[in-house]
Design a protein around this motif. Structure first.
Motif, PDB file in Angstrom:
ATOM      1  N   GLY A 141      25.732  38.088  32.788  1.00 50.46           N
ATOM      2  CA  GLY A 141      25.202  39.328  32.250  1.00 50.46           C
ATOM      3  C   GLY A 141      25.252  40.518  33.184  1.00 50.46           C
ATOM      4  N   LEU A 142      26.017  40.415  34.274  1.00 48.65           N
ATOM      5  CA  LEU A 142      26.136  41.551  35.182  1.00 48.65           C
ATOM      6  C   LEU A 142      26.906  42.691  34.524  1.00 48.65           C
ATOM      7  N   ARG A 143      26.533  43.903  34.843  1.00 49.23           N
ATOM      8  CA  ARG A 143      27.214  45.067  34.266  1.00 49.23           C
ATOM      9  C   ARG A 143      28.628  45.187  34.834  1.00 49.23           C
ATOM     10  N   LYS A 144      29.536  45.705  34.010  1.00 51.03           N
ATOM     11  CA  LYS A 144      30.928  45.828  34.426  1.00 51.03           C
ATOM     12  C   LYS A 144      31.074  46.658  35.695  1.00 51.03           C
ATOM     13  N   ARG A 145      30.335  47.752  35.768  1.00 49.56           N
ATOM     14  CA  ARG A 145      30.462  48.630  36.925  1.00 49.56           C
ATOM     15  C   ARG A 145      30.085  47.896  38.206  1.00 49.56           C
ATOM     16  N   ARG A 146      29.032  47.094  38.144  1.00 51.66           N
ATOM     17  CA  ARG A 146      28.609  46.341  39.325  1.00 51.66           C
ATOM     18  C   ARG A 146      29.644  45.287  39.698  1.00 51.66           C
ATOM     19  N   ILE A 147      30.222  44.641  38.707  1.00 52.39           N
ATOM     20  CA  ILE A 147      31.247  43.631  38.975  1.00 52.39           C
ATOM     21  C   ILE A 147      32.451  44.264  39.661  1.00 52.39           C
ATOM     22  N   VAL A 148      32.852  45.432  39.180  1.00 52.62           N
ATOM     23  CA  VAL A 148      34.032  46.101  39.727  1.00 52.62           C
ATOM     24  C   VAL A 148      33.824  46.484  41.189  1.00 52.62           C
ATOM     25  N   PHE A 149      32.699  47.110  41.501  1.00 51.13           N
ATOM     26  CA  PHE A 149      32.499  47.673  42.832  1.00 51.13           C
ATOM     27  C   PHE A 149      31.913  46.700  43.849  1.00 51.13           C
ATOM     28  N   THR A 150      31.290  45.617  43.401  1.00 54.23           N
ATOM     29  CA  THR A 150      30.716  44.660  44.352  1.00 54.23           C
ATOM     30  C   THR A 150      31.482  43.347  44.411  1.00 54.23           C
ATOM     31  N   GLN A 151      32.322  43.078  43.420  1.00 55.90           N
ATOM     32  CA  GLN A 151      33.045  41.815  43.390  1.00 55.90           C
ATOM     33  C   GLN A 151      34.565  42.024  43.423  1.00 55.90           C
ATOM     34  N   ILE A 152      35.076  42.758  42.438  1.00 55.93           N
ATOM     35  CA  ILE A 152      36.529  42.901  42.310  1.00 55.93           C
ATOM     36  C   ILE A 152      37.125  43.704  43.463  1.00 55.93           C
ATOM     37  N   MET A 153      36.556  44.872  43.766  1.00 50.09           N
ATOM     38  CA  MET A 153      37.140  45.732  44.794  1.00 50.09           C
ATOM     39  C   MET A 153      37.174  45.078  46.176  1.00 50.09           C
TER      40      MET A 153
ATOM     41  N   THR B 289      39.889  48.676  34.755  1.00 47.92           N
ATOM     42  CA  THR B 289      39.124  47.437  34.633  1.00 47.92           C
ATOM     43  C   THR B 289      37.898  47.606  33.756  1.00 47.92           C
ATOM     44  N   LEU B 290      37.241  48.760  33.858  1.00 46.03           N
ATOM     45  CA  LEU B 290      36.049  49.003  33.054  1.00 46.03           C
ATOM     46  C   LEU B 290      36.402  49.151  31.582  1.00 46.03           C
ATOM     47  N   GLY B 291      37.657  49.543  31.335  1.00 48.02           N
ATOM     48  CA  GLY B 291      38.110  49.635  29.953  1.00 48.02           C
ATOM     49  C   GLY B 291      37.649  50.911  29.282  1.00 48.02           C
ATOM     50  N   GLY B 292      37.862  50.967  27.984  1.00 47.49           N
ATOM     51  CA  GLY B 292      37.501  52.163  27.239  1.00 47.49           C
ATOM     52  C   GLY B 292      38.648  53.144  27.183  1.00 47.49           C
ATOM     53  N   ARG B 293      38.598  54.015  26.177  1.00 47.11           N
ATOM     54  CA  ARG B 293      39.682  54.982  25.997  1.00 47.11           C
ATOM     55  C   ARG B 293      39.746  55.977  27.152  1.00 47.11           C
ATOM     56  N   THR B 294      38.593  56.435  27.604  1.00 48.29           N
ATOM     57  CA  THR B 294      38.573  57.397  28.707  1.00 48.29           C
ATOM     58  C   THR B 294      39.123  56.774  29.989  1.00 48.29           C
ATOM     59  N   GLY B 295      38.702  55.546  30.271  1.00 44.42           N
ATOM     60  CA  GLY B 295      39.186  54.854  31.446  1.00 44.42           C
ATOM     61  C   GLY B 295      40.686  54.646  31.414  1.00 44.42           C
ATOM     62  N   GLN B 296      41.219  54.308  30.253  1.00 42.40           N
ATOM     63  CA  GLN B 296      42.652  54.103  30.123  1.00 42.40           C
ATOM     64  C   GLN B 296      43.423  55.394  30.339  1.00 42.40           C
ATOM     65  N   ARG B 297      42.873  56.497  29.858  1.00 48.54           N
ATOM     66  CA  ARG B 297      43.536  57.787  30.055  1.00 48.54           C
ATOM     67  C   ARG B 297      43.560  58.175  31.524  1.00 48.54           C
ATOM     68  N   ILE B 298      42.434  57.946  32.204  1.00 45.88           N
ATOM     69  CA  ILE B 298      42.379  58.259  33.629  1.00 45.88           C
ATOM     70  C   ILE B 298      43.396  57.412  34.397  1.00 45.88           C
ATOM     71  N   ASP B 299      43.445  56.126  34.089  1.00 46.60           N
ATOM     72  CA  ASP B 299      44.387  55.230  34.757  1.00 46.60           C
ATOM     73  C   ASP B 299      45.824  55.656  34.500  1.00 46.60           C
ATOM     74  N   ASP B 300      46.147  55.997  33.261  1.00 44.87           N
ATOM     75  CA  ASP B 300      47.511  56.423  32.930  1.00 44.87           C
ATOM     76  C   ASP B 300      47.894  57.698  33.672  1.00 44.87           C
ATOM     77  N   ALA B 301      46.983  58.656  33.721  1.00 43.93           N
ATOM     78  CA  ALA B 301      47.283  59.925  34.382  1.00 43.93           C
ATOM     79  C   ALA B 301      47.511  59.725  35.882  1.00 43.93           C
ATOM     80  N   VAL B 302      46.648  58.938  36.524  1.00 38.61           N
ATOM     81  CA  VAL B 302      46.779  58.704  37.964  1.00 38.61           C
ATOM     82  C   VAL B 302      48.062  57.944  38.271  1.00 38.61           C
ATOM     83  N   MET B 303      48.376  56.948  37.475  1.00 41.90           N
ATOM     84  CA  MET B 303      49.572  56.137  37.728  1.00 41.90           C
ATOM     85  C   MET B 303      50.857  56.910  37.488  1.00 41.90           C
TER      86      MET B 303
END
Length: 319
Positions: A218-230, A139-153
């Motif tokens: 203007g909320l940061r992505k990390r805050r949205i993920v852990f306080t809203q999406i999760m 959800t946070l995106g980025g190349r590193t995030g995508q790699r982590i998601d791919d490896a875990v999945m």
């Protein structure tokens, strides 16, 4: 094919919950509870679960005899095929060691519930952590995030591709025979299901209106993920936890039946009782029937309630 079917079912549950959450102003769980109260399957499942939990709690106190008492040992002769069936003093008869089967069934309910709940919690906690990491990275995106998601999945997909009982037996065989081993083995089987489910739900929630609004503020992505999406992605995980209890009870009984459970045969547990009674099935079939029917009915209760909860979250069935 098994991997595709399992993964598609998990992803569908995640999408259904996300759609339900955003398709109406009504509270998701308030609407679900309203539909559950009108579902016969949910009511039957809840009654079965309530009865099972009640017996597990009070069973040792209401059991008419001690589960390890061999007071009637002289009345049974397994080598000759002579057993004692149901009678006034022993409602379910005696087992091959002259112990009261009814008392062992009551006391064994607690052990069976303990194994099922602990196994489910192991899979839920670890799977939710893994799914949260993967979902957050995607959800946070980025190349590193995508790699982590791919490896875990990919690791999750490998575990999902293995037959659940085969995986549980493999883990139990490595860890050795014990009750703790059964809990861990069954819990490991549940981990990839919870992980993929939470990750899929988080991805589905990522396109919700409240997420777009939070980004516009203007909320940061990390805050949205852990306080809203999760927090809003946990609904399908709760539903799956109910269904997983049924699976955990059946698989724990299967491991005990295969001799990988509690090494102390005197401790009552439905799977152990079924394993002990199997060799006397020709002469005393009811010794096997009692624990088998108890396992089936208990698993049915959790399955009925879980399926009813899944349907209550389906927007296509909302009235």
């Amino acid at each position: 094919m098994s991997l595709i079917n399992t993964a598609s079912k998990v992803d569908r549950l995640a999408r259904l919950t996300a759609t339900t959450e955003t398709s109406s102003g009504a509270s998701l769980w308030r609407e679900a509870m309203r539909r559950l109260r009108g579902s016969k399957a949910a009511i039957i499942g809840a009654v079965i679960i309530a009865a099972f939990v009640l017996l597990a709690i009070i069973g040792p106190w209401i059991a008419p005899h001690a589960p390890t008492d061999q007071a009637w040992r002289g009345e049974v002769f397994p080598n000759r095929g002579q057993f004692v069936g149901a009678r006034g003093e022993n409602w379910f008869g005696l087992d091959h060691l002259g112990r009261d089967v009814f008392s062992r069934m009551l006391v064994g309910a607690r052990q069976t519930l303990l194994v099922g709940v602990v196994s489910m919690l192991i899979g839920l906690i670890i799977g939710a952590l893994v799914g949260a990491v993967s979902g957050a990275a995607a959800t946070l995106g980025g190349r590193t995030g995508q790699r982590i998601d791919d490896a875990v999945m990919r690791v999750t997909d490998i575990l999902l591709a293995l037959p659940s009982l085969l995986l549980a037996v493999s883990v139990a065989a490595v860890l050795g025979q014990s009750l703790t081993t059964v809990m861990i083995a069954v819990g490991v089987v549940q981990i990839p299901v919870f992980a993929r489910l939470l990750r899929g739900s988080m991805l589905a929630q990522g396109g919700s209106d409240y997420v777009l609004a939070a980004r516009a503020l203007g909320l940061r992505k990390r805050r949205i993920v852990f306080t809203q999406i999760m927090p809003n992605s946990l609904s399908p995980v709760i539903v799956q936890a109910t269904l997983s209890l049924a699976t955990a009870i059946i698989e724990a009984a299967a491991l005990s039946y295969l001799g990988l459970g509690n090494p102390d045969p005197s401790v009552p547990e439905w799977g152990v009782m079924l394993s002990q009674a199997e060799r006397f099935f020709d002469n005393a079939p009811m010794m096997s029937m009692y624990p088998a029917v108890a396992i089936i009915i208990t698993a049915l209760g959790f399955t009925l309630l879980g399926e009813a909860m899944r349907e209550a979250l389906d927007p296509k069935l909302r009235g």
